[in-house]
Write an enzyme that holds these catalytic residues in place. Structure first.
Site, PDB file in Angstrom:
ATOM      1  N   ASP A   8       2.352  -0.887  12.082  1.00 37.29           N
ATOM      2  CA  ASP A   8       1.103  -1.382  11.493  1.00 37.29           C
ATOM      3  C   ASP A   8       0.847  -2.854  11.831  1.00 37.29           C
ATOM      4  O   ASP A   8      -0.264  -3.354  11.621  1.00 37.29           O
ATOM      5  CB  ASP A   8       1.126  -1.211   9.970  1.00 37.29           C
ATOM      6  CG  ASP A   8       1.059   0.258   9.562  1.00 37.29           C
ATOM      7  OD1 ASP A   8       0.712   1.106  10.415  1.00 37.29           O
ATOM      8  OD2 ASP A   8       1.364   0.566   8.388  1.00 37.29           O
ATOM      9  N   ARG A  58       2.737   5.927  -3.261  1.00 35.80           N
ATOM     10  CA  ARG A  58       3.847   6.757  -3.765  1.00 35.80           C
ATOM     11  C   ARG A  58       3.987   6.611  -5.270  1.00 35.80           C
ATOM     12  O   ARG A  58       4.256   7.592  -5.970  1.00 35.80           O
ATOM     13  CB  ARG A  58       5.140   6.378  -3.036  1.00 35.80           C
ATOM     14  CG  ARG A  58       5.143   6.908  -1.584  1.00 35.80           C
ATOM     15  CD  ARG A  58       6.120   6.146  -0.732  1.00 35.80           C
ATOM     16  NE  ARG A  58       6.261   6.703   0.605  1.00 35.80           N
ATOM     17  CZ  ARG A  58       5.417   6.494   1.628  1.00 35.80           C
ATOM     18  NH1 ARG A  58       4.333   5.753   1.454  1.00 35.80           N
ATOM     19  NH2 ARG A  58       5.648   7.020   2.817  1.00 35.80           N
ATOM     20  N   SER A 106       7.660   9.706  11.830  1.00 37.19           N
ATOM     21  CA  SER A 106       6.559   9.429  10.901  1.00 37.19           C
ATOM     22  C   SER A 106       7.013   9.572   9.459  1.00 37.19           C
ATOM     23  O   SER A 106       7.488  10.634   9.041  1.00 37.19           O
ATOM     24  CB  SER A 106       5.406  10.405  11.182  1.00 37.19           C
ATOM     25  OG  SER A 106       4.563  10.496  10.046  1.00 37.19           O
ATOM     26  N   ARG A 158      -5.760   2.383  18.450  1.00 33.44           N
ATOM     27  CA  ARG A 158      -5.537   0.926  18.400  1.00 33.44           C
ATOM     28  C   ARG A 158      -5.241   0.323  19.764  1.00 33.44           C
ATOM     29  O   ARG A 158      -5.493  -0.871  19.979  1.00 33.44           O
ATOM     30  CB  ARG A 158      -4.432   0.585  17.382  1.00 33.44           C
ATOM     31  CG  ARG A 158      -4.943   0.735  15.961  1.00 33.44           C
ATOM     32  CD  ARG A 158      -3.978   0.260  14.898  1.00 33.44           C
ATOM     33  NE  ARG A 158      -4.643   0.354  13.590  1.00 33.44           N
ATOM     34  CZ  ARG A 158      -4.027   0.457  12.427  1.00 33.44           C
ATOM     35  NH1 ARG A 158      -2.710   0.480  12.374  1.00 33.44           N
ATOM     36  NH2 ARG A 158      -4.715   0.530  11.305  1.00 33.44           N
ATOM     37  N   LYS A 172       0.832  -1.211   0.000  1.00 31.25           N
ATOM     38  CA  LYS A 172       0.000   0.000   0.000  1.00 31.25           C
ATOM     39  C   LYS A 172       0.869   1.266   0.000  1.00 31.25           C
ATOM     40  O   LYS A 172       0.608   2.201  -0.757  1.00 31.25           O
ATOM     41  CB  LYS A 172      -0.925  -0.040   1.226  1.00 31.25           C
ATOM     42  CG  LYS A 172      -2.003   1.009   1.235  1.00 31.25           C
ATOM     43  CD  LYS A 172      -3.199   0.540   2.048  1.00 31.25           C
ATOM     44  CE  LYS A 172      -3.011   0.656   3.545  1.00 31.25           C
ATOM     45  NZ  LYS A 172      -3.049   2.037   4.047  1.00 31.25           N
TER      46      LYS A 172
HETATM   47  C1  S3P Z   1       2.760   5.073   6.178  1.00 33.00           C
HETATM   48  C2  S3P Z   1       3.415   5.459   7.331  1.00 33.00           C
HETATM   49  C3  S3P Z   1       2.998   5.042   8.674  1.00 33.00           C
HETATM   50  C4  S3P Z   1       2.071   3.840   8.627  1.00 33.00           C
HETATM   51  C5  S3P Z   1       0.988   4.010   7.600  1.00 33.00           C
HETATM   52  C6  S3P Z   1       1.598   4.177   6.210  1.00 33.00           C
HETATM   53  C7  S3P Z   1       3.278   5.549   4.874  1.00 33.00           C
HETATM   54  O1  S3P Z   1       2.314   6.123   9.306  1.00 33.00           O
HETATM   55  O2  S3P Z   1       1.502   3.615   9.898  1.00 33.00           O
HETATM   56  O3  S3P Z   1       0.130   2.886   7.585  1.00 33.00           O
HETATM   57  O4  S3P Z   1       2.909   4.974   3.833  1.00 33.00           O
HETATM   58  O5  S3P Z   1       4.064   6.499   4.882  1.00 33.00           O
HETATM   59  P1  S3P Z   1       3.089   7.305  10.087  1.00 33.00           P
HETATM   60  O6  S3P Z   1       3.915   8.037   9.130  1.00 33.00           O
HETATM   61  O7  S3P Z   1       1.997   8.144  10.666  1.00 33.00           O
HETATM   62  O8  S3P Z   1       3.906   6.625  11.133  1.00 33.00           O
END
Ligand code: S3P
Length: 426
Positions: free
Chosen positions: A313, A26, A166, A344, A21
């Site tokens: 996740d 991206r 993040s 969660r 995903k």
């Molecule tokens: C993601 C980053 C993560 C992840 C999310 C997908 C991404 O979140 O939990 O499911 O694709 O950059 P955070 O950036 O908030 O940690």
């Protein structure tokens, strides 16, 4: 929809999952930004990635779907057209936060909205650093959606240390920075998923402060072809089910083995899980391989602080694994779980309590003890896809099975989850 699950004894066979995903989001975004045609194969068929596609259609991009391929005609540097009305990001935090970086650099105003869950998730974490870059972006008074992005008077390159671990915040800044001639430097202390850096071939450097990432207009996306590797986060549910059922052996093909995502394999192996990696190769700079998983006896292990962003996740399904492993499952330093598609920590604790486990809830995690009761369990999804799938797996491991309410939310990441589980358990 309430979905019933019966106890599953054994899992056998080969599984092919749709594309990761994060990499799919991206790929769709970078193809839309590039000037010309890109081809994406094995793109995730998740509702979240469709939210991204719908946003870029509104921004003037063209998507041709053919068999397993999406042909994307991108608009080039600052070539997007002003959308009619709001951009709706559905349930997707990745869509919202990453697209904000791109829209901050456009010459038109845009507004991003989302569903009930997304409208309660924190956006200040992107508003603040993008504002430092000169973006004209605001959230509502609580720091939530809608996000309103107006043309900036002047954007500027920054030297910035990430305040939250993040990948979404990091990527939002990178996607704003690729519009600027001057070089920006973003430093991350704790590693988070690095798909944006890999796909845009960004220069990175290790320093005492962490990883430094260098970005300028030289890194603006150009048309590309990609076959998206299969989603390790979706694979995790089947990994745990195969480990915990008897005489099981499954193979999951072409899984993304990016080092910022394989923490789940590491933790399960440390717990005693027999997981083999076969046929390793590289796809657009991303490592991939097949996972062969065998039934195993698991024991709980300590989960170190540094690995949390890597497994964030997968904590819902890892905690289900922990319930059936020797010893108590405990996770801490995971406060971010409170701001995901649901809180969660709350969702997991509420469901584990329904299964008769003793729970100790912390602000940044929880500990489970005891064994699940034999009585039939009714779990809630809390509208959160990963909670729904974690408790689907939990139900199939219970002697008398269980039900997961509002199960349709699994479509957010894996609309074919039920078919996949049926195929492997027949
Ligand atoms: C993601 C980053 C993560 C992840 C999310 C997908 C991404 O979140 O939990 O499911 O694709 O950059 P955070 O950036 O908030 O940690």
């Amino acid at each position: 929809m309430n979905q019933k699950f019966e106890n599953i004894k054994t899992l056998k066979g080969e599984l092919k999952l749709p594309g990761d995903k994060s990499i799919s989001h991206r790929s769709v975004m970078f193809a839309s930004m590039a000037n010309g045609v890109s081809v994406i194969r094995n793109c995730s068929n998740s509702e979240d990635v469709y939210s991204t596609i719908e946003c870029f259609k509104k921004l003037g991009c063209k998507f041709d779907f053919r068999n397993d391929e999406i042909k994307v005609t991108g608009r080039g540097w600052k070539g997007f057209t002003k959308p009619e009305g709001e951009l709706y990001a559905g349930n997707s935090g990745t869509t919202t936060r990453l697209i904000s970086g791109i829209l901050s650099a456009q010459d038109f105003e845009s507004v991003i909205t989302g569903d009930e869950s997304l409208s309660q998730r924190p956006m200040k974490r992107i508003v603040e650093p993008l504002t430092l870059m000169g973006a004209n972006i605001s959230a509502n008074e609580k720091g939530f959606l809608p996000l309103r992005i107006k043309p900036s008077v002047s954007l500027k390159a920054v030297d910035y240390k990430l305040q939250v671990a993040s990948a979404q915040v990091k990527s939002a800044m990178i996607l704003c920075a690729v519009h600027l001639e001057d070089e920006s430097v973003i430093t991350e202390h704790i590693p988070t998923r690095n798909h944006t850096e890999k796909l845009l071939k960004l220069k990175t450097e290790q320093s005492t402060d962490g990883t430094k990432i260098f970005i300028s207009k030289k890194n603006y996306p150009v048309p590309f072809n990609i076959t998206v590797p299969s989603d390790i986060s979706s694979a995790a549910f089947f990994m745990v089910l195969a480990l915990l059922t008897h005489d099981s052996e499954i193979v999951i093909k072409n899984v993304s083995l990016n080092e910022t995502r394989t923490g789940v394999i590491q933790v399960l192996k440390n717990m005693g899980g027999k997981i083999l990696i076969e046929n390793e190769s590289l796809e657009n700079g991303e490592p991939i391989g097949d996972l062969r998983i065998f039934s195993s006896k698991l024991k709980n292990v300590e989960i170190p602080r540094e690995i949390i962003p890597n497994i964030i996740d997968e904590i819902p399904i890892l905690s289900v694994a922990g319930v059936f492993a020797e010893g108590n499952f405990k996770v801490t330093n995971a406060k971010e779980l409170r701001v995901k598609e649901s809180d969660r920590i709350k969702s997991l604790c509420a469901n584990f309590a329904k299964a008769g486990l003793s729970i100790n809830e912390f602000e940044d995690g929880f500990e489970l003890s005891g064994k699940p009761s034999d009585s039939y369990a009714n779990f809630k999804s809390f509208g959160d896809h990963r909670i729904a799938m974690a408790f689907a797996v939990m139900s199939t491991l219970l002697k008398n099975g269980g039900t997961v309410e509002d199960f349709e939310c699994v479509g957010i990441s894996n609309p074919n989850f039920l078919d996949q589980i049926r195929k492997l358990s027949n």
